[in-house]
Design an enzyme around this catalytic site. Structure first.
Site, PDB file in Angstrom:
ATOM      1  N   ASN A  85     -10.869  -2.886   1.145  1.00 44.47           N
ATOM      2  CA  ASN A  85     -11.491  -2.981  -0.168  1.00 44.47           C
ATOM      3  C   ASN A  85     -11.885  -4.431  -0.419  1.00 44.47           C
ATOM      4  O   ASN A  85     -11.131  -5.349  -0.093  1.00 44.47           O
ATOM      5  CB  ASN A  85     -10.513  -2.503  -1.249  1.00 44.47           C
ATOM      6  CG  ASN A  85     -10.218  -1.014  -1.124  1.00 44.47           C
ATOM      7  OD1 ASN A  85     -11.126  -0.217  -0.917  1.00 44.47           O
ATOM      8  ND2 ASN A  85      -8.959  -0.641  -1.242  1.00 44.47           N
ATOM      9  N   GLY A  91     -11.456  -1.529  -5.858  1.00 42.46           N
ATOM     10  CA  GLY A  91     -10.067  -1.072  -5.857  1.00 42.46           C
ATOM     11  C   GLY A  91      -9.122  -2.030  -5.168  1.00 42.46           C
ATOM     12  O   GLY A  91      -7.940  -1.723  -5.002  1.00 42.46           O
ATOM     13  N   HIS A  98      -6.647  -7.487   4.327  1.00 38.84           N
ATOM     14  CA  HIS A  98      -5.913  -6.436   5.039  1.00 38.84           C
ATOM     15  C   HIS A  98      -6.826  -5.252   5.285  1.00 38.84           C
ATOM     16  O   HIS A  98      -7.718  -4.977   4.488  1.00 38.84           O
ATOM     17  CB  HIS A  98      -4.672  -5.989   4.257  1.00 38.84           C
ATOM     18  CG  HIS A  98      -4.970  -5.521   2.860  1.00 38.84           C
ATOM     19  ND1 HIS A  98      -5.257  -6.403   1.835  1.00 38.84           N
ATOM     20  CD2 HIS A  98      -5.043  -4.284   2.314  1.00 38.84           C
ATOM     21  CE1 HIS A  98      -5.487  -5.723   0.730  1.00 38.84           C
ATOM     22  NE2 HIS A  98      -5.376  -4.441   0.985  1.00 38.84           N
ATOM     23  N   HIS A 100      -6.714  -1.119   5.866  1.00 39.96           N
ATOM     24  CA  HIS A 100      -5.933   0.113   5.770  1.00 39.96           C
ATOM     25  C   HIS A 100      -6.280   0.956   7.002  1.00 39.96           C
ATOM     26  O   HIS A 100      -7.463   1.153   7.301  1.00 39.96           O
ATOM     27  CB  HIS A 100      -6.337   0.922   4.531  1.00 39.96           C
ATOM     28  CG  HIS A 100      -6.104   0.227   3.232  1.00 39.96           C
ATOM     29  ND1 HIS A 100      -5.058   0.556   2.389  1.00 39.96           N
ATOM     30  CD2 HIS A 100      -6.779  -0.763   2.598  1.00 39.96           C
ATOM     31  CE1 HIS A 100      -5.119  -0.204   1.303  1.00 39.96           C
ATOM     32  NE2 HIS A 100      -6.155  -1.014   1.400  1.00 39.96           N
TER      33      HIS A 100
HETATM   34  P1  AMP Z   1      -5.678  -2.810  -1.825  1.00 38.29           P
HETATM   35  O1  AMP Z   1      -5.592  -2.016  -3.092  1.00 38.29           O
HETATM   36  O2  AMP Z   1      -6.847  -2.444  -0.956  1.00 38.29           O
HETATM   37  O3  AMP Z   1      -5.608  -4.299  -2.125  1.00 38.29           O
HETATM   38  O4  AMP Z   1      -4.414  -2.415  -0.980  1.00 38.29           O
HETATM   39  C1  AMP Z   1      -3.122  -2.864  -1.270  1.00 38.29           C
HETATM   40  C2  AMP Z   1      -2.159  -1.868  -0.657  1.00 38.29           C
HETATM   41  O5  AMP Z   1      -0.881  -2.467  -0.614  1.00 38.29           O
HETATM   42  C3  AMP Z   1      -2.024  -0.566  -1.429  1.00 38.29           C
HETATM   43  O6  AMP Z   1      -2.355   0.540  -0.589  1.00 38.29           O
HETATM   44  C4  AMP Z   1      -0.555  -0.538  -1.843  1.00 38.29           C
HETATM   45  O7  AMP Z   1      -0.013   0.764  -1.800  1.00 38.29           O
HETATM   46  C5  AMP Z   1       0.088  -1.463  -0.829  1.00 38.29           C
HETATM   47  N1  AMP Z   1       1.317  -2.119  -1.255  1.00 38.29           N
HETATM   48  C6  AMP Z   1       1.587  -2.680  -2.457  1.00 38.29           C
HETATM   49  N2  AMP Z   1       2.810  -3.248  -2.452  1.00 38.29           N
HETATM   50  C7  AMP Z   1       3.317  -3.056  -1.218  1.00 38.29           C
HETATM   51  C8  AMP Z   1       4.552  -3.409  -0.579  1.00 38.29           C
HETATM   52  N3  AMP Z   1       5.519  -4.095  -1.206  1.00 38.29           N
HETATM   53  N4  AMP Z   1       4.732  -3.036   0.716  1.00 38.29           N
HETATM   54  C9  AMP Z   1       3.780  -2.351   1.374  1.00 38.29           C
HETATM   55  N5  AMP Z   1       2.590  -1.992   0.843  1.00 38.29           N
HETATM   56  C10 AMP Z   1       2.366  -2.343  -0.446  1.00 38.29           C
END
Ligand code: AMP
Length: 111
Positions: A85, A91, A98, A100
C-alpha cells in the site's frame, strides 16, 4: 517516532520472525487477512514504495527473493498476491516499506 516495524526490527516488541538478514525481516502479520499473510519489511526506514531511491534497489531485490522463497516455504508459489500500500488513501497504516504476501485460499474472493 519509531514505527511498529522499527520496534520489531529492534526486538523491542515481539513478532513471529520467519526470516531475517542484514537488509530485510519477514514476519507473520498479526491481523491476517488470508490464511497465509506474511510481511516482508525493509530494515532501512523507507516510508513507502514511492520513496524508494536508486540506492535502495539492492534492498528491493532482496525483498523479491525472500517473497519468492517464503511463497515456496509456505507452498503457495503457484498462486499468491504480493502487494504494498502506498499512502493513507490506499490503506497504508505503517509508514515503513513492506510487502504483504497473501495466499492460502482463492484470492479472487478477496476482490
Ligand atoms: P499497511 O496497512 O499496508 O501499512 O500494513 C500494515 C500491516 O501490519 C497490517 O496488515 C497489520 O495487520 C500489520 N500489523 C500491525 N501491527 C503488527 C504487529 N505488531 N505485528 C505484525 N503485524 C502487524
Amino acid at each position: 517516532m519509531a514505527t511498529i516495524f522499527e520496534k520489531i526490527i529492534n526486538k523491542e516488541i515481539p513478532s513471529e520472525i520467519l526470516y531475517e538478514d542484514d537488509l530485510v525481516i519477514a514476519i507473520k502479520d498479526k491481523f491476517p487477512k488470508a490464511p497465509i499473510h506474511l510481511l516482508i519489511i525493509s530494515k532501512k526506514v523507507i516510508p513507502s514504495f514511492q520513496k524508494i531511491e536508486k540506492e535502495d534497489l539492492p534492498i528491493i531485490g532482496r525483498m523479491i527473493e525472500i517473497a519468492q522463497k517464503l511463497a515456496k516455504d509456505f507452498k503457495i508459489e503457484k498462486g499468491y498476491r504480493l502487494l504494498t500500500n502506498v499512502g493513507a488513501p490506499s490503506g497504508q497504516t505503517i509508514f515503513h516499506l513492506h510487502f504483504h504476501l497473501l495466499g492460502g485460499r482463492d484470492l479472487l474472493e478477496m476482490g
